[in-house]
Write a protein that holds these residues in place. Sequence first.
Motif, PDB file in Angstrom:
ATOM      1  N   ASP A 119      12.817  26.361  19.404  1.00  0.00           N
ATOM      2  CA  ASP A 119      13.465  27.297  18.476  1.00  0.00           C
ATOM      3  C   ASP A 119      14.887  26.858  18.157  1.00  0.00           C
ATOM      4  N   LEU A 120      15.031  25.568  17.842  1.00  0.00           N
ATOM      5  CA  LEU A 120      16.319  25.003  17.482  1.00  0.00           C
ATOM      6  C   LEU A 120      16.372  24.744  15.984  1.00  0.00           C
ATOM      7  N   ARG A 121      17.537  24.780  15.406  1.00  0.00           N
ATOM      8  CA  ARG A 121      17.722  24.515  13.986  1.00  0.00           C
ATOM      9  C   ARG A 121      18.126  23.052  13.806  1.00  0.00           C
ATOM     10  N   THR A 123      19.554  19.823  12.107  1.00  0.00           N
ATOM     11  CA  THR A 123      20.584  19.530  11.098  1.00  0.00           C
ATOM     12  C   THR A 123      20.524  18.085  10.613  1.00  0.00           C
ATOM     13  N   CYS A 136      20.452  19.165  16.609  1.00  0.00           N
ATOM     14  CA  CYS A 136      20.093  20.561  16.381  1.00  0.00           C
ATOM     15  C   CYS A 136      21.237  21.485  16.791  1.00  0.00           C
ATOM     16  N   GLU A 137      21.156  22.706  16.294  1.00  0.00           N
ATOM     17  CA  GLU A 137      22.107  23.744  16.674  1.00  0.00           C
ATOM     18  C   GLU A 137      21.362  24.928  17.267  1.00  0.00           C
ATOM     19  N   LEU A 138      21.995  25.580  18.233  1.00  0.00           N
ATOM     20  CA  LEU A 138      21.462  26.808  18.802  1.00  0.00           C
ATOM     21  C   LEU A 138      21.959  27.992  17.971  1.00  0.00           C
ATOM     22  N   ASP A 139      21.201  29.063  17.957  1.00  0.00           N
ATOM     23  CA  ASP A 139      21.630  30.262  17.228  1.00  0.00           C
ATOM     24  C   ASP A 139      22.865  30.895  17.861  1.00  0.00           C
ATOM     25  N   HIS A 140      23.003  30.727  19.177  1.00  0.00           N
ATOM     26  CA  HIS A 140      24.180  31.229  19.883  1.00  0.00           C
ATOM     27  C   HIS A 140      24.412  30.344  21.100  1.00  0.00           C
ATOM     28  N   ARG A 150      15.428  27.556  28.838  1.00  0.00           N
ATOM     29  CA  ARG A 150      14.734  27.697  27.557  1.00  0.00           C
ATOM     30  C   ARG A 150      13.645  26.632  27.446  1.00  0.00           C
ATOM     31  N   ARG A 173      26.262  24.215  22.479  1.00  0.00           N
ATOM     32  CA  ARG A 173      26.131  24.733  21.113  1.00  0.00           C
ATOM     33  C   ARG A 173      25.281  23.805  20.240  1.00  0.00           C
ATOM     34  N   ARG A 174      25.529  22.499  20.360  1.00  0.00           N
ATOM     35  CA  ARG A 174      24.779  21.497  19.607  1.00  0.00           C
ATOM     36  C   ARG A 174      24.050  20.593  20.589  1.00  0.00           C
TER      37      ARG A 174
END
Length: 271
Positions: A119-121, A123, A136-140, A150, A173-174
Amino acid sequence: MPRLSEVIAELDALWPPERAEEWDAVGTVCGDPGAEIARVLFAVDPVQEIAEEAVALGADLVVAHHPLYLRGTTTVAASHFKGRVVHTLIKHDIALHVAHTNADTADPGVSDALAGALDLRVTGPLVPENGLGRICELDHPETLREFAARAAARLPAAAQGIRVAGDPDATVRRVAVSGGSGDGLIGAARAAGVDAFLTADLRHHPVSEAVQQSPLGLVDAAHWATEWPWCEQAAAQLDEISDRHGWNLRVHVSKTVTDPWSSHHTSGAPN
C-alpha cells in the motif's frame, strides 16, 4: 479459444523478452504454439509442486517468474527434478512460459506489484536507466519498526519472516522497494535519499557496510514473498487482455508456498 502463440504474443508485449538481462533465460520453455489455451496458472517457481497443481487444475499454460533452466542444460531426462517438471507438463499438454528480468523492469512490473501489496504510492523507478525498483512514499510517517511490521502483515508468510537493519525507531517517509535479490541496489537507494529500502536476499557484508555509511534502514523479506504479488498483478493483466479479445480465459494464481526455507528458529546461544 486462443492459441498458445496468440497468448504468448500478448505476454511478450507486457514483458518484452529483449528487456531481459543477457544472462537470463526467458520465454517459452515447452508447449505447442498451435495448442488451444483455456486455463492459465501463474506462479513464482516452476517446481514440481506447481507442475502437479497445474495438472490438477486442468491448466494449459503455466506462467512462471523464475526460469526453469537458467544456466542451460544438455538433458531433460526425468531422472533430474527439472526434467521431471518438463515431463509432467508435456505429458499433460501444459505449456510453460517464463517472464523474469523482463518482468522486473516492466512498467508495471514486479516492484510495482510489491509496492501495491505494501500500500505504497509509487513516485518513480529506483534505477531510471533500466527501470529496476521503485521509489515510494508512505501516506503518513512510520518508524522503521512499524514499516517492517507493515511488510510482515501484508506480504505472504514465509519461514524467514522480516529482518531489519538500522535504528528501529528511525522515521520512515520515503522508501525504495525491489522484488527479489536487491543488495546490489543499496547504493542506488542511498543515493535516492530514501529512509528505508525493502528487498530480499540481503547479504552480511553489503548490509554491514551499508549501516556504517548512512542511516538508511534495510528491510529484508523472503525472495519468494517479494515476488509473489507480481503473480496477482500479471494475472489481472492477462484477464484484461482476455476480456478485450473475448477469449474467456480462466486465470489462476498459485497459493502454493514455494519458498525453499521451511522453518525459522531464533538462536540463543551465549556469545
